[in-house]
Design a protein around this motif. Structure first.
Motif, PDB file in Angstrom:
ATOM      1  N   GLY A 136      44.502 -23.317 -20.849  1.00 48.21           N
ATOM      2  CA  GLY A 136      43.210 -23.591 -20.207  1.00 48.21           C
ATOM      3  C   GLY A 136      43.335 -24.624 -19.111  1.00 48.21           C
ATOM      4  N   CYS A 137      44.127 -25.648 -19.358  1.00 43.31           N
ATOM      5  CA  CYS A 137      44.300 -26.700 -18.340  1.00 43.31           C
ATOM      6  C   CYS A 137      45.114 -26.197 -17.158  1.00 43.31           C
ATOM      7  CB  CYS A 137      44.926 -27.939 -18.965  1.00 43.31           C
ATOM      8  SG  CYS A 137      43.727 -28.846 -19.973  1.00 43.31           S
ATOM      9  N   ARG A 138      46.053 -25.313 -17.411  1.00 45.32           N
ATOM     10  CA  ARG A 138      46.793 -24.724 -16.287  1.00 45.32           C
ATOM     11  C   ARG A 138      45.822 -24.012 -15.355  1.00 45.32           C
ATOM     12  NH1 ARG A 138      52.575 -22.825 -18.931  1.00 45.32           N
ATOM     13  NH2 ARG A 138      52.734 -24.646 -20.285  1.00 45.32           N
ATOM     14  N   GLN A 139      44.857 -23.296 -15.936  1.00 44.02           N
ATOM     15  CA  GLN A 139      43.865 -22.611 -15.107  1.00 44.02           C
ATOM     16  C   GLN A 139      42.970 -23.611 -14.391  1.00 44.02           C
ATOM     17  OE1 GLN A 139      43.753 -19.203 -14.542  1.00 44.02           O
ATOM     18  NE2 GLN A 139      42.305 -19.797 -12.943  1.00 44.02           N
ATOM     19  N   LYS A 140      42.604 -24.709 -15.059  1.00 41.75           N
ATOM     20  CA  LYS A 140      41.782 -25.743 -14.412  1.00 41.75           C
ATOM     21  C   LYS A 140      42.548 -26.380 -13.245  1.00 41.75           C
ATOM     22  CE  LYS A 140      39.062 -27.012 -18.484  1.00 41.75           C
ATOM     23  NZ  LYS A 140      39.601 -26.106 -19.499  1.00 41.75           N
ATOM     24  N   ILE A 141      43.832 -26.654 -13.437  1.00 48.13           N
ATOM     25  CA  ILE A 141      44.653 -27.208 -12.356  1.00 48.13           C
ATOM     26  C   ILE A 141      44.723 -26.205 -11.205  1.00 48.13           C
ATOM     27  CG2 ILE A 141      46.961 -27.998 -11.711  1.00 48.13           C
ATOM     28  CD1 ILE A 141      47.248 -28.906 -14.719  1.00 48.13           C
ATOM     29  N   ARG A 142      44.812 -24.926 -11.534  1.00 48.75           N
ATOM     30  CA  ARG A 142      44.891 -23.866 -10.526  1.00 48.75           C
ATOM     31  C   ARG A 142      43.657 -23.869  -9.622  1.00 48.75           C
ATOM     32  NH1 ARG A 142      44.860 -20.459  -7.043  1.00 48.75           N
ATOM     33  NH2 ARG A 142      45.750 -18.369  -7.161  1.00 48.75           N
ATOM     34  N   GLU A 143      42.514 -24.164 -10.199  1.00 43.02           N
ATOM     35  CA  GLU A 143      41.262 -24.186  -9.432  1.00 43.02           C
ATOM     36  C   GLU A 143      41.330 -25.190  -8.282  1.00 43.02           C
ATOM     37  OE1 GLU A 143      37.295 -23.067  -8.544  1.00 43.02           O
ATOM     38  OE2 GLU A 143      38.719 -22.156  -9.936  1.00 43.02           O
ATOM     39  N   PHE A 144      41.977 -26.326  -8.515  1.00 42.98           N
ATOM     40  CA  PHE A 144      41.997 -27.406  -7.534  1.00 42.98           C
ATOM     41  C   PHE A 144      43.362 -27.645  -6.904  1.00 42.98           C
ATOM     42  CE2 PHE A 144      38.503 -28.301 -10.432  1.00 42.98           C
ATOM     43  CZ  PHE A 144      37.462 -28.466  -9.538  1.00 42.98           C
ATOM     44  N   GLY A 176      46.055 -25.078  -6.532  1.00 39.65           N
ATOM     45  CA  GLY A 176      46.773 -23.972  -5.923  1.00 39.65           C
ATOM     46  C   GLY A 176      48.161 -23.833  -6.511  1.00 39.65           C
ATOM     47  N   LEU A 177      48.879 -22.863  -6.030  1.00 37.86           N
ATOM     48  CA  LEU A 177      50.185 -22.517  -6.602  1.00 37.86           C
ATOM     49  C   LEU A 177      51.267 -23.551  -6.349  1.00 37.86           C
ATOM     50  CD1 LEU A 177      50.140 -18.732  -5.702  1.00 37.86           C
ATOM     51  CD2 LEU A 177      49.593 -19.812  -7.898  1.00 37.86           C
ATOM     52  N   THR A 178      51.101 -24.370  -5.315  1.00 34.84           N
ATOM     53  CA  THR A 178      52.160 -25.321  -4.974  1.00 34.84           C
ATOM     54  C   THR A 178      51.956 -26.702  -5.590  1.00 34.84           C
ATOM     55  OG1 THR A 178      51.033 -25.950  -2.926  1.00 34.84           O
ATOM     56  CG2 THR A 178      52.659 -24.151  -2.795  1.00 34.84           C
ATOM     57  N   ALA A 179      50.866 -26.905  -6.322  1.00 39.71           N
ATOM     58  CA  ALA A 179      50.650 -28.202  -6.968  1.00 39.71           C
ATOM     59  C   ALA A 179      51.834 -28.504  -7.877  1.00 39.71           C
ATOM     60  CB  ALA A 179      49.352 -28.179  -7.775  1.00 39.71           C
ATOM     61  N   LEU A 199      52.820 -25.274 -10.125  1.00 36.22           N
ATOM     62  CA  LEU A 199      51.867 -24.584 -10.976  1.00 36.22           C
ATOM     63  C   LEU A 199      52.197 -23.099 -11.037  1.00 36.22           C
ATOM     64  CD1 LEU A 199      49.489 -24.861 -12.818  1.00 36.22           C
ATOM     65  CD2 LEU A 199      48.025 -24.391 -10.861  1.00 36.22           C
ATOM     66  N   ASP A 200      52.727 -22.545  -9.949  1.00 37.00           N
ATOM     67  CA  ASP A 200      53.116 -21.135  -9.950  1.00 37.00           C
ATOM     68  C   ASP A 200      54.173 -20.861 -11.015  1.00 37.00           C
ATOM     69  OD1 ASP A 200      52.939 -18.485  -8.987  1.00 37.00           O
ATOM     70  OD2 ASP A 200      54.692 -18.790  -7.715  1.00 37.00           O
ATOM     71  N   GLU A 201      55.064 -21.821 -11.268  1.00 37.42           N
ATOM     72  CA  GLU A 201      56.064 -21.648 -12.318  1.00 37.42           C
ATOM     73  C   GLU A 201      55.429 -21.720 -13.712  1.00 37.42           C
ATOM     74  OE1 GLU A 201      60.171 -23.425 -10.610  1.00 37.42           O
ATOM     75  OE2 GLU A 201      58.489 -24.847 -10.680  1.00 37.42           O
ATOM     76  N   LEU A 202      54.384 -22.538 -13.865  1.00 41.90           N
ATOM     77  CA  LEU A 202      53.714 -22.671 -15.154  1.00 41.90           C
ATOM     78  C   LEU A 202      52.671 -21.585 -15.404  1.00 41.90           C
ATOM     79  CD1 LEU A 202      53.080 -26.509 -15.416  1.00 41.90           C
ATOM     80  CD2 LEU A 202      54.592 -25.129 -16.831  1.00 41.90           C
ATOM     81  N   LEU A 203      52.129 -21.019 -14.338  1.00 42.49           N
ATOM     82  CA  LEU A 203      51.057 -20.029 -14.467  1.00 42.49           C
ATOM     83  C   LEU A 203      51.304 -18.897 -13.463  1.00 42.49           C
ATOM     84  CD1 LEU A 203      48.327 -19.632 -16.012  1.00 42.49           C
ATOM     85  CD2 LEU A 203      47.202 -20.653 -14.034  1.00 42.49           C
ATOM     86  N   GLY A 221      42.851 -17.007  -9.020  1.00 41.52           N
ATOM     87  CA  GLY A 221      42.306 -18.232  -8.432  1.00 41.52           C
ATOM     88  C   GLY A 221      41.092 -17.975  -7.572  1.00 41.52           C
ATOM     89  N   PRO A 222      40.566 -19.035  -6.982  1.00 37.73           N
ATOM     90  CA  PRO A 222      39.345 -18.929  -6.167  1.00 37.73           C
ATOM     91  C   PRO A 222      39.442 -17.910  -5.044  1.00 37.73           C
ATOM     92  CG  PRO A 222      39.925 -21.221  -6.503  1.00 37.73           C
ATOM     93  CD  PRO A 222      41.060 -20.403  -7.040  1.00 37.73           C
ATOM     94  N   GLU A 223      40.623 -17.698  -4.507  1.00 40.49           N
ATOM     95  CA  GLU A 223      40.761 -16.752  -3.399  1.00 40.49           C
ATOM     96  C   GLU A 223      40.542 -15.308  -3.838  1.00 40.49           C
ATOM     97  OE1 GLU A 223      44.810 -17.256  -5.198  1.00 40.49           O
ATOM     98  OE2 GLU A 223      43.177 -18.588  -4.666  1.00 40.49           O
ATOM     99  N   HIS A 224      40.541 -15.053  -5.154  1.00 38.86           N
ATOM    100  CA  HIS A 224      40.303 -13.698  -5.646  1.00 38.86           C
ATOM    101  C   HIS A 224      38.815 -13.333  -5.661  1.00 38.86           C
ATOM    102  CE1 HIS A 224      44.384 -14.399  -7.311  1.00 38.86           C
ATOM    103  NE2 HIS A 224      44.509 -13.136  -6.982  1.00 38.86           N
TER     104      HIS A 224
END
Length: 139
Positions: free
Chosen positions: A97-105, A107-110, A126-130, A135-138
């Motif tokens: 769930g937190c990986r998805q929350k991090i993804r929201e803010f 992006g893949l390069t965080a 984050l792309d390696e973890l998720l 994401g928002p761009e979808h």
């Protein structure tokens, strides 16, 4: 841009300080997280448990809420530390769930920084973890 050791240690110090303030009377597993936003400011959060599982909140969610409250919406990097109440830090990756929350803010390069039990730092995007994330761009 290369990450300086001093800047990374400041992020881990903020995460460790947040971990020390965690409220985890049931699991006794304390977690702290610290975010560096797009402007370089650090925002921290800790896990907060609740007797009515699963109503607690994760440290990463707390740090994200603090970041948003401060007016920022971009995660450049996040450090997460966790472990037993009276024990050393353990490798503590964000939950799904937190990986998805991090993804929201973020992006893949965080960058997500985790400290191994022996003190070594492991950094992943984050792309390696998720991978193959939504994401928002979808929308």
């Amino acid at each position: 841009m290369p990450q300086s050791a001093v800047a990374l240690e400041a992020l881990f110090a903020a995460a460790a300080a947040a971990r020390a303030r965690a409220y985890a009377p049931y699991s006794r597993f304390l977690v702290g997280a610290a975010i560096r936003d797009g402007d370089g400011r650090i925002h921290a959060g800790c896990n907060v448990e609740n007797a009515a599982y699963p109503l607690g909140t994760c440290a990463e969610a707390g740090a994200i809420a603090a970041m948003v409250l401060a007016g920022a919406t971009e995660i450049a990097e996040i450090a997460v530390v966790g472990g037993p109440e009276h024990g050393a830090e353990l490798l503590c990756p964000p939950c799904g769930g937190c990986r998805q929350k991090i993804r929201e803010f973020g992006g893949l390069t965080a960058r997500v920084h985790l400290r191994e039990a022996d003190g070594r730092i492991r950094t992943l995007t984050l792309d390696e973890l998720l991978p193959i994330s939504f994401g928002p761009e979808h929308l």
